[in-house]
Design a protein around this motif. Structure first.
Motif, short mmCIF file in Angstrom:
data_model
loop_
_atom_site.label_atom_id
_atom_site.label_comp_id
_atom_site.label_asym_id
_atom_site.label_seq_id
_atom_site.Cartn_x
_atom_site.Cartn_y
_atom_site.Cartn_z
N VAL A 132 138.91 -56.56 37.01
CA VAL A 132 137.57 -57.13 37.11
C VAL A 132 136.58 -55.99 37.29
CG1 VAL A 132 136.07 -58.68 38.42
CG2 VAL A 132 138.49 -59.25 38.11
N GLY A 133 135.58 -55.92 36.43
CA GLY A 133 134.62 -54.83 36.46
C GLY A 133 133.63 -54.94 37.59
N ILE A 137 130.68 -61.80 39.04
CA ILE A 137 130.61 -62.97 39.92
C ILE A 137 131.65 -63.97 39.45
CG2 ILE A 137 129.19 -64.88 40.72
CD1 ILE A 137 126.74 -63.13 40.36
N LEU A 138 132.50 -64.40 40.37
CA LEU A 138 133.55 -65.38 40.09
C LEU A 138 133.23 -66.65 40.86
CD1 LEU A 138 136.47 -62.86 40.48
CD2 LEU A 138 135.81 -63.90 38.33
N ARG A 153 129.44 -56.86 35.27
CA ARG A 153 128.34 -57.82 35.41
C ARG A 153 128.58 -59.12 34.67
NH1 ARG A 153 126.76 -53.14 34.14
NH2 ARG A 153 126.23 -53.80 32.02
N ALA A 154 129.82 -59.43 34.36
CA ALA A 154 130.12 -60.74 33.77
C ALA A 154 130.01 -61.82 34.83
CB ALA A 154 131.52 -60.72 33.16
N LEU A 155 129.78 -63.04 34.38
CA LEU A 155 129.72 -64.19 35.29
C LEU A 155 130.69 -65.24 34.79
CD1 LEU A 155 126.62 -65.87 36.85
CD2 LEU A 155 128.37 -67.26 35.75
N ILE A 156 131.61 -65.62 35.66
CA ILE A 156 132.58 -66.68 35.34
C ILE A 156 132.25 -67.86 36.23
CG2 ILE A 156 135.01 -67.32 35.25
CD1 ILE A 156 135.67 -64.37 34.88
N GLY A 169 128.63 -58.28 30.79
CA GLY A 169 127.53 -59.22 30.76
C GLY A 169 127.86 -60.59 30.21
N ALA A 170 129.13 -60.88 29.93
CA ALA A 170 129.50 -62.18 29.36
C ALA A 170 129.27 -63.30 30.36
CB ALA A 170 130.96 -62.16 28.93
N ARG A 171 129.06 -64.50 29.85
CA ARG A 171 128.88 -65.70 30.66
C ARG A 171 129.90 -66.74 30.21
NH1 ARG A 171 126.47 -62.36 32.88
NH2 ARG A 171 124.34 -62.40 33.70
#
Length: 221
Positions: A132-133, A137-138, A153-156, A169-171
């Motif tokens: 996890v980078g 946010i999980l 900075r991805a958001l799951i 940056g993925a959502r």
């Protein structure tokens, strides 16, 4: 992920990030009782024991932390700086997982493996859990399985399941629940027009005891 600082500085950063991200806390003294902070601090100790090959001691620390906090982090997992676990209930982080800096993890998050049916065929020492980078946010009950990589900075979102790599940056969001309007209620008549009234069973009187019949016939009432 840069090299980790000393243990004392890392623990201080963990404390400060809990105060900064949990608005329900009034300050540092109140943050000492935060469940997520206790779990992270226990893991910091367990991981250092694990790296020194004191695995029995590391597992003991992890087991005690799990019983007290509800958070299960394998001593072999790597946590970055300022990892914030909010609420903490039922969070699971596997042995070969790597969590970057400034990651936020909500309750019931799983960073797990696909399963023994796949992992038993991997080479010895191969990674089985996610990386996890930084700044990820999980959301609550998010599940990330297998040796995937989650970009910075991805958001799951809550309830989402991820089994493949995500770019920075993925959502990712789970499907929303379907909201339906309440149907109008219609009055139900007692009986349809022209229908015969319902006839219930004929009540049957309880049997009269023989002694009562004898007394009645004898006129002794």
């Amino acid at each position: 992920m840069p090299e980790q600082p000393g243990l004392l500085r890392t623990l201080t950063e963990d404390l400060d990030v809990v105060v900064a991200r949990d608005p329900s806390l009034g300050g540092r003294w109140e943050a000492f009782g935060h469940t997520g902070l206790s779990a992270v601090w226990a893991h910091r100790v367990a991981h250092r024991l694990y790296r020194r090959r004191l695995r029995a001691a590391a597992r003991t620390v992890a087991r005690v932390a799990r019983r007290r906090t509800g958070v299960e982090i394998h001593p072999g997992a790597v946590l970055g700086r300022r990892v914030f676990i909010d609420h903490g209930a039922s969070v699971v982080i596997g042995q070969t997982a790597v969590v970057g800096d400034d990651v936020t993890i909500y309750q019931q998050v799983t960073l797990g493996a696909v399963g023994w049916w796949a992992d038993n065929h991997r080479p010895p020492g191969a990674r089985r859990h996610p990386v996890v980078g930084d700044g990820v946010i999980l959301g609550a009950n998010a599940t990330v399985l297998g040796p995937v990589t989650i970009g910075d900075r991805a958001l799951i979102g809550a309830m989402a399941t991820v089994t493949e790599d995500l770019p920075p940056g993925a959502r990712v969001y789970a499907a929303r629940s379907v909201v339906r309007s309440t149907p109008a209620l219609r009055a139900v008549p007692d009986a349809a027009p022209g229908a015969e009234p319902a006839v219930g069973p004929v009540p049957v009187s309880p049997p009269v005891p023989d002694a009562v019949r004898v007394l009645a016939s004898a006129g002794s009432w």
